[in-house]
Write an enzyme that holds these catalytic residues in place. Structure first.
Site, PDB file in Angstrom:
ATOM      1  CG  LEU A   1     -10.060   2.035   8.856  1.00 57.19           C
ATOM      2  CD1 LEU A   1     -11.210   1.111   9.228  1.00 57.19           C
ATOM      3  CD2 LEU A   1     -10.308   3.408   9.433  1.00 57.19           C
ATOM      4  CD  GLN A   2      -3.807   4.003   6.920  1.00 59.44           C
ATOM      5  OE1 GLN A   2      -3.110   4.611   6.130  1.00 59.44           O
ATOM      6  NE2 GLN A   2      -3.433   3.796   8.164  1.00 59.44           N
TER       7      GLN A   2
ATOM      8  NE  ARG B   1     -13.051  18.461  19.483  1.00 56.99           N
ATOM      9  CZ  ARG B   1     -13.911  17.533  19.840  1.00 56.99           C
ATOM     10  NH1 ARG B   1     -14.236  16.568  19.003  1.00 56.99           N
ATOM     11  NH2 ARG B   1     -14.463  17.553  21.041  1.00 56.99           N
TER      12      ARG B   1
ATOM     13  CB  ALA C   1      -5.931  17.480   4.447  1.00 55.72           C
TER      14      ALA C   1
ATOM     15  CB  ILE D   1      -0.977   0.035   1.210  1.00 51.58           C
ATOM     16  CG1 ILE D   1      -0.213   0.134   2.537  1.00 51.58           C
ATOM     17  CG2 ILE D   1      -1.902  -1.174   1.193  1.00 51.58           C
ATOM     18  CD1 ILE D   1      -1.098   0.391   3.750  1.00 51.58           C
ATOM     19  CG  ASP D   2       4.049   1.357   2.605  1.00 51.41           C
ATOM     20  OD1 ASP D   2       2.962   1.630   3.144  1.00 51.41           O
ATOM     21  OD2 ASP D   2       4.918   0.647   3.139  1.00 51.41           O
TER      22      ASP D   2
END
Length: 325
Positions: free
Chosen positions: A256-257, A166, A190, A130-131
């Protein structure tokens, strides 16, 4: 060199969505071209313990849409020893395997390369991580799905961040590579990404806080690449100390990823590279990784795939900076 008749296939290291699609592609393309295919369970550990089974096309039926790996996976310490590799090779000989397809990331392909050199064995790697940190392929199997998973999680976190004004630090995987953090930050809108590739002497947190506060944004999301020294918790603690008027929260996405049904892109990449692995073996290629670059299937020497730094597009850092104003 004797003609290859039997191909072994294993998945190793951290699982990645799309590994099953790759197992399916290697198995079916192998059988179609007249090879016998053997599935090796639990990575290199299974090669050492002899957990090997002959695969038919039915063994890989209905798995293209499943996350994880039906062959199971492991990070093998024993395989790192000469004795471990000797046991593995004895099982390879016993099973009549003359080519080995290894689906995994940096560590797994390093193991395959060492094994191939030690025993003069044909090893072909598929980029399953996944990286997205393997050189010579634009994308690795599992990266696209994980990127989408992170994006969906951050979309949900943003609802809460805005409701409560937040700052959220969201930690994602990626080890020494910031591909997941940077691209998920752009995809989810983001405010910033803190990544290894940008870790110069510049204090990334100070730069972001200065920009963020100046814009008087009371809620924002910062994606942070995991790191034992300075992950999301480290930055959250710093904000609490240096900017006590901000309400700070941390979400570590963790495993989770890794899971979930692979995206179309990952299924296609796995299918193309799996098919490419069989073509490579038929051409007599040895000790290479099959990747896709500029939409073309390419063969990259294993030594190059694991040792070269994958180029990171620094323009992505500027894009995020501009678009988050």
């Amino acid at each position: 060199m004797a003609k290859v008749k039997t191909i072994g296939i294993l998945t190793s290291g951290g699982d990645a969505p799309g590994m099953n699609a790759a197992v399916r592609a290697v198995t079916r393309a192998g059988i179609y071209n007249g090879f016998s295919v053997k599935g090796i369970y639990r990575g290199f550990d299974g090669l050492i313990s002899g957990e090997i089974k002959t695969f038919t096309t039915e063994n890989v039926s209905g798995i293209i849409d499943e996350g994880g790996t039906i062959l199971k996976s492991a990070r093998s310490e024993e395989f790192k020893t000469k004795e471990g590799r000797k046991k593995a090779y004895e099982n390879i000989k016993k099973e009549g395997i003359s080519a080995l397809v290894v689906i995994g990331g940096n560590g797994s392909l390093t193991g395959a390369m060492n094994f191939a050199q030690e025993y003069d064995l044909c090893c072909v790697g598929l980029p399953g991580t996944i990286d997205n940190d393997l050189y010579g392929t634009d994308s690795t199997i599992g990266y696209d799905t994980t990127l989408n998973t992170i994006m969906e999680c951050v979309d949900r976190i943003r609802d809460t961040a805005q409701s409560h004004e937040r700052i959220f630090f969201v930690e994602v995987m990626g080890r020494d590579a910031g591909f997941l953090a940077q691209n998920s930050a752009i995809a989810s809108g983001a405010e910033a990404a803190i990544i290894p590739e940008d870790s110069t002497d510049v204090d990334q947190l100070a730069m972001f806080m200065e920009r963020g506060i100046r814009k008087s944004k009371r809620s924002c999301i910062v994606i942070v690449s995991e790191s034992p020294k300075c992950g999301a918790m480290y930055y959250a603690d710093r904000v609490k100390k240096e900017f006590p008027n901000y309400d700070v929260r941390v979400s570590i996405l963790g495993h989770l990823q890794r899971g979930g049904r692979p995206s179309a892109r990952d299924r296609i990449l796995a299918s193309r590279t799996g098919y490419g692995a069989i073509e490579a073996i038929m051409q007599g290629q040895r000790n290479i990784m099959v990747g896709v670059r500029n939409n073309e299937v390419v063969y990259v020497p294993l030594s190059e795939a694991i040792r070269s730094d994958k180029p990171f597009d620094k323009k992505l850092i500027k894009i995020l900076e501009v678009l988050s104003i």
